[in-house]
Write an enzyme that holds these catalytic residues in place. Structure first.
Site, PDB file in Angstrom:
ATOM      1  N   GLN A 152      40.555 100.434  54.376  1.00  0.00           N
ATOM      2  CA  GLN A 152      39.800  99.360  55.028  1.00  0.00           C
ATOM      3  C   GLN A 152      39.142  99.775  56.337  1.00  0.00           C
ATOM      4  OE1 GLN A 152      43.284  96.529  54.381  1.00  0.00           O
ATOM      5  NE2 GLN A 152      41.568  95.133  54.238  1.00  0.00           N
ATOM      6  N   HIS A 172      32.224 102.102  43.768  1.00  0.00           N
ATOM      7  CA  HIS A 172      31.040 102.870  43.371  1.00  0.00           C
ATOM      8  C   HIS A 172      30.591 102.561  41.948  1.00  0.00           C
ATOM      9  CE1 HIS A 172      32.217 105.949  46.690  1.00  0.00           C
ATOM     10  NE2 HIS A 172      31.394 105.026  47.154  1.00  0.00           N
ATOM     11  N   ASP A 220      32.933 103.232  52.297  1.00  0.00           N
ATOM     12  CA  ASP A 220      32.506 104.626  52.540  1.00  0.00           C
ATOM     13  C   ASP A 220      32.548 104.985  54.028  1.00  0.00           C
ATOM     14  OD1 ASP A 220      32.060 104.772  49.840  1.00  0.00           O
ATOM     15  OD2 ASP A 220      29.877 105.014  49.969  1.00  0.00           O
ATOM     16  N   ARG A 245      50.857  99.529  63.081  1.00  0.00           N
ATOM     17  CA  ARG A 245      51.103  99.774  61.670  1.00  0.00           C
ATOM     18  C   ARG A 245      49.796 100.224  61.020  1.00  0.00           C
ATOM     19  NH1 ARG A 245      51.514  95.499  56.720  1.00  0.00           N
ATOM     20  NH2 ARG A 245      51.432  97.176  55.195  1.00  0.00           N
ATOM     21  N   HIS A 302      48.959 101.812  50.697  1.00  0.00           N
ATOM     22  CA  HIS A 302      48.270 100.532  50.903  1.00  0.00           C
ATOM     23  C   HIS A 302      47.040 100.516  49.985  1.00  0.00           C
ATOM     24  CE1 HIS A 302      47.882  97.047  53.931  1.00  0.00           C
ATOM     25  NE2 HIS A 302      46.960  96.836  53.011  1.00  0.00           N
ATOM     26  N   ASN A 337      52.766  98.518  50.233  1.00  0.00           N
ATOM     27  CA  ASN A 337      52.276  97.233  50.719  1.00  0.00           C
ATOM     28  C   ASN A 337      52.007  96.265  49.577  1.00  0.00           C
ATOM     29  OD1 ASN A 337      51.069  95.542  52.984  1.00  0.00           O
ATOM     30  ND2 ASN A 337      49.383  95.610  51.506  1.00  0.00           N
ATOM     31  N   GLU A 338      52.657  95.114  49.614  1.00  0.00           N
ATOM     32  CA  GLU A 338      52.376  93.989  48.723  1.00  0.00           C
ATOM     33  C   GLU A 338      52.321  94.351  47.232  1.00  0.00           C
ATOM     34  OE1 GLU A 338      48.856  92.014  50.202  1.00  0.00           O
ATOM     35  OE2 GLU A 338      49.911  91.217  51.934  1.00  0.00           O
ATOM     36  N   ASN A 378      54.675  89.873  54.493  1.00  0.00           N
ATOM     37  CA  ASN A 378      53.347  89.507  54.971  1.00  0.00           C
ATOM     38  C   ASN A 378      53.134  88.051  54.585  1.00  0.00           C
ATOM     39  OD1 ASN A 378      53.280  92.278  55.283  1.00  0.00           O
ATOM     40  ND2 ASN A 378      51.718  92.644  53.728  1.00  0.00           N
ATOM     41  N   TYR A 401      50.552  84.506  55.091  1.00  0.00           N
ATOM     42  CA  TYR A 401      49.315  83.917  55.605  1.00  0.00           C
ATOM     43  C   TYR A 401      49.248  82.409  55.422  1.00  0.00           C
ATOM     44  CZ  TYR A 401      47.504  88.656  56.014  1.00  0.00           C
ATOM     45  OH  TYR A 401      47.331  89.948  56.384  1.00  0.00           O
ATOM     46  N   GLU A 412      52.553  91.278  58.473  1.00  0.00           N
ATOM     47  CA  GLU A 412      51.158  90.813  58.534  1.00  0.00           C
ATOM     48  C   GLU A 412      51.172  89.303  58.709  1.00  0.00           C
ATOM     49  OE1 GLU A 412      48.583  91.875  55.257  1.00  0.00           O
ATOM     50  OE2 GLU A 412      49.272  93.962  55.266  1.00  0.00           O
TER      51      GLU A 412
HETATM   52  C1  NAG Z   1      29.453 111.527  51.031  1.00  0.00           C
HETATM   53  O1  NAG Z   1      29.046 110.230  50.672  1.00  0.00           O
HETATM   54  C2  NAG Z   1      27.839 109.819  51.282  1.00  0.00           C
HETATM   55  C3  NAG Z   1      27.635 108.369  50.893  1.00  0.00           C
HETATM   56  O2  NAG Z   1      28.647 107.603  51.463  1.00  0.00           O
HETATM   57  C4  NAG Z   1      26.721 110.706  50.862  1.00  0.00           C
HETATM   58  O3  NAG Z   1      25.521 110.313  51.523  1.00  0.00           O
HETATM   59  C5  NAG Z   1      27.059 112.143  51.216  1.00  0.00           C
HETATM   60  O4  NAG Z   1      26.056 113.007  50.705  1.00  0.00           O
HETATM   61  C6  NAG Z   1      28.388 112.538  50.623  1.00  0.00           C
HETATM   62  N1  NAG Z   1      28.774 113.841  51.145  1.00  0.00           N
HETATM   63  C7  NAG Z   1      29.240 114.797  50.376  1.00  0.00           C
HETATM   64  C8  NAG Z   1      29.642 116.061  51.078  1.00  0.00           C
HETATM   65  O5  NAG Z   1      29.337 114.687  49.180  1.00  0.00           O
END
Ligand code: NAG
Ligand code: NAG
Length: 498
Positions: free
Chosen positions: A36, A56, A69, A94, A139, A183-184, A323, A325, A394
């Protein structure tokens, strides 16, 4: 007028200070998780996790089609996070370790030097500031390589997880004394196997129960490893942390069903570890066996434990972590009605979750705010499992906004802490720690960056991922510093109102 104001504030402060103070030794912390916040999903030799794969390949599964990412870029900006933690005066932080960052293949044949250095540097920086590192081993970001072999449904994962735990205990056991293995589990298994979150597979009531069993065994094996080889050296403490909602019956007629919901969501994980007898809660075992038989299954969909497994899991804890909520009401689902919220077992139980209008706020996805629920939950846990030390790992409030002035969140913390203190003082519940989720706005799983839990706002449009303390951070810092839940709260509210 100014003088009057000072007098009023002074009176309120002294009233509050005298009465609403947490016991000495009570600890306050805040939490995050690797996927996260870290970003850097493909740097160095890091392996792919099930969350990398999920976001992805199924972008539509995330409400704003975002990914982790980059997230908060804490892989690069962790020094800023440590500074925020110091400003919060928290006793501990944590965070979780990304399994595929540390073990690029998922297996313990190769440890990533960069991964090991990243977490080692973070731990050292925290200790330098007097902040205790509290580490979650898992996690939710399972190595995709292990998922390809069945993930948590493959019994061998108990060994893979224990190997991973050994690497971590070897690397950091000398400096880290408080560990959460997983976690959970109820979310990993029940939600993970509805297809809603990674790994995005649908195998409710089958895959989810295999997962449940193997998570308990994996935890227990890691616990026993620590107990045998590391505890004598480092005297640390290990447990896992469960998601526990609180449930109340909609009408008196729903009381029995509500007890079953608690058994399903809370005791399914606690009974094997914390009860004297160990094993599944008998009522759950009977229910699933009966339903399986009616469905023509050759055996119960809930896999049994052997006696050795029962003995392995029973007692595999140094504290009980939860945890919490929110609270839901429970009633029996009508014909054709399917209740699914967080725990899909509601379908298995024929339950419809609901709520009480007075609890409702405008907060989506966590609309019910019912502080009394945490006190009732703590009482239930004590009643079921005795005087085990309880760590709240949490608690927090989500919103859609990005406001710095997040008065509802500060109020949420104040009112939930009030109930925690009542549980300690009035009900004699042995609560030792309280943890705010979360230090930062972050990648909130399938809600992407639309939902916010942060004590700090993060600007996800800025390359620096700028962090800004909210009002709730100022309130929580005052609580952590003084252990007094009211002083700063009254001060800020009165000061604003006058
Ligand atoms: C890692 O991921 C990013 C997208 O989040 C991409 O633009 C980049 O080329 C990637 N790098 C490698 C080393 O694969
Ligand atoms: C977030 O960052 C962007 C880019 O740096 C900036 O234009 C914007 O004003 C920032 N937003 C806030 C609320 O500070």
């Amino acid at each position: 007028m100014a003088c009057m104001k000072a007098v009023i504030i002074g009176v309120l402060l002294s009233m509050a200070t005298a009465e609403r103070r947490f016991p000495d030794g009570f600890k306050f912390g805040t939490a995050t998780s690797s996927y996260q916040i870290e970003g850097a999903w493909n740097v160095s030799d890091k392996g792919e996790s099930i969350w990398d794969r999920f976001v992805h390949t199924r972008p539509e599964a995330v409400s704003d089609r975002s990914t982790g990412d980059v997230a908060c870029d804490s892989y690069n900006r962790w020094r800023e996070d440590v500074q925020l933690l110091e400003d919060l005066h928290v006793d501990y932080y944590r965070f979780s370790i990304s399994w595929p960052r540390l073990l690029p293949t998922g297996f313990a044949n190769r440890v990533s030097e960069d991964g090991a250095r990243y977490y080692g540097d973070l731990i050292d920086a925290l200790l330098e500031k007097g902040i205790e590192p509290v580490i979650t081993l898992y996690h939710w970001d399972l190595p995709q390589t292990l998922q390809d072999l069945g993930g948590w449904t493959n019994p061998l994962i108990t060994e893979w997880f224990t190997d991973y735990a050994r690497v971590i205990f070897d690397l950091y056991g000398d400096r880290v004394k408080t560990w959460l293995t997983i976690n959970e589990p109820v979310v990993v298994c029940d939600v993970g196997y509805t297809g809603y979150i990674a790994p995005g597979l649908e195998s409710e009531g089958r895959g989810s129960y295999l997962c449940t069993k193997h998570i308990l065994l994996a935890h227990a094996k890691a616990y026993r490893l620590y107990e045998a080889e590391y505890k004598p050296l480092y005297q640390g403490q290990v447990s896992l942390t469960n998601q526990m909602m609180w449930f109340v019956p909609e009408t008196e007629e729903d009381a029995e069903l509500t007890e079953l919901v608690k058994i399903y969501t809370i005791d399914r994980y606690c009974h094997p570890m914390f009860s004297a007898a160990g094993g599944w809660p008998p009522a759950l075992e009977r229910l699933i066996a009966q339903q399986s038989a009616e469905e023509g299954e050759p055996r119960s969909r809930l896999p049994p434990f052997t006696q050795d497994e029962i003995d392995l899991v029973r007692g595999s804890y140094d504290f009980l972590a939860l945890n919490h909520y929110t609270t839901r009401t429970v009633r029996r689902a009508g014909e054709g009605e399917v209740g699914t919220f967080l725990v899909d077992g509601f379908r298995e139980l024929g339950v419809m979750p609901g709520n009480i209008p007075e609890w409702l706020t405008s907060t989506p996805h966590q609309p019910e705010v019912h502080p009394g629920g945490i006190r009732a939950l703590l009482g239930y846990v004590k009643q079921q499992y005795g005087d085990v030390p309880i760590f709240i790992m949490e608690n927090g409030l989500t919103d859609l906004g990005t406001a710095i002035d997040d008065q509802p969140r500060a109020t949420y913390f104040r009112n939930y802490l009030d109930q925690v203190l009542l549980a300690i003082e009035e009900d004699g519940v042995n609560v030792r720690r309280y943890t705010v989720w979360s230090l930062l706005d972050n990648f909130e799983w399938v809600h992407g960056y639309q939902l916010h839990f942060g004590l700090h706002r993060v600007n996800f449009s800025s390359p620096q991922r700028t962090r800004t303390a909210r009002r709730s951070a100022r309130y929580y810092a005052a609580v952590a510093r003084t252990k007094d839940l009211d002083a700063q709260y009254h001060f800020e509210n009165i000061a604003d109102e006058l």
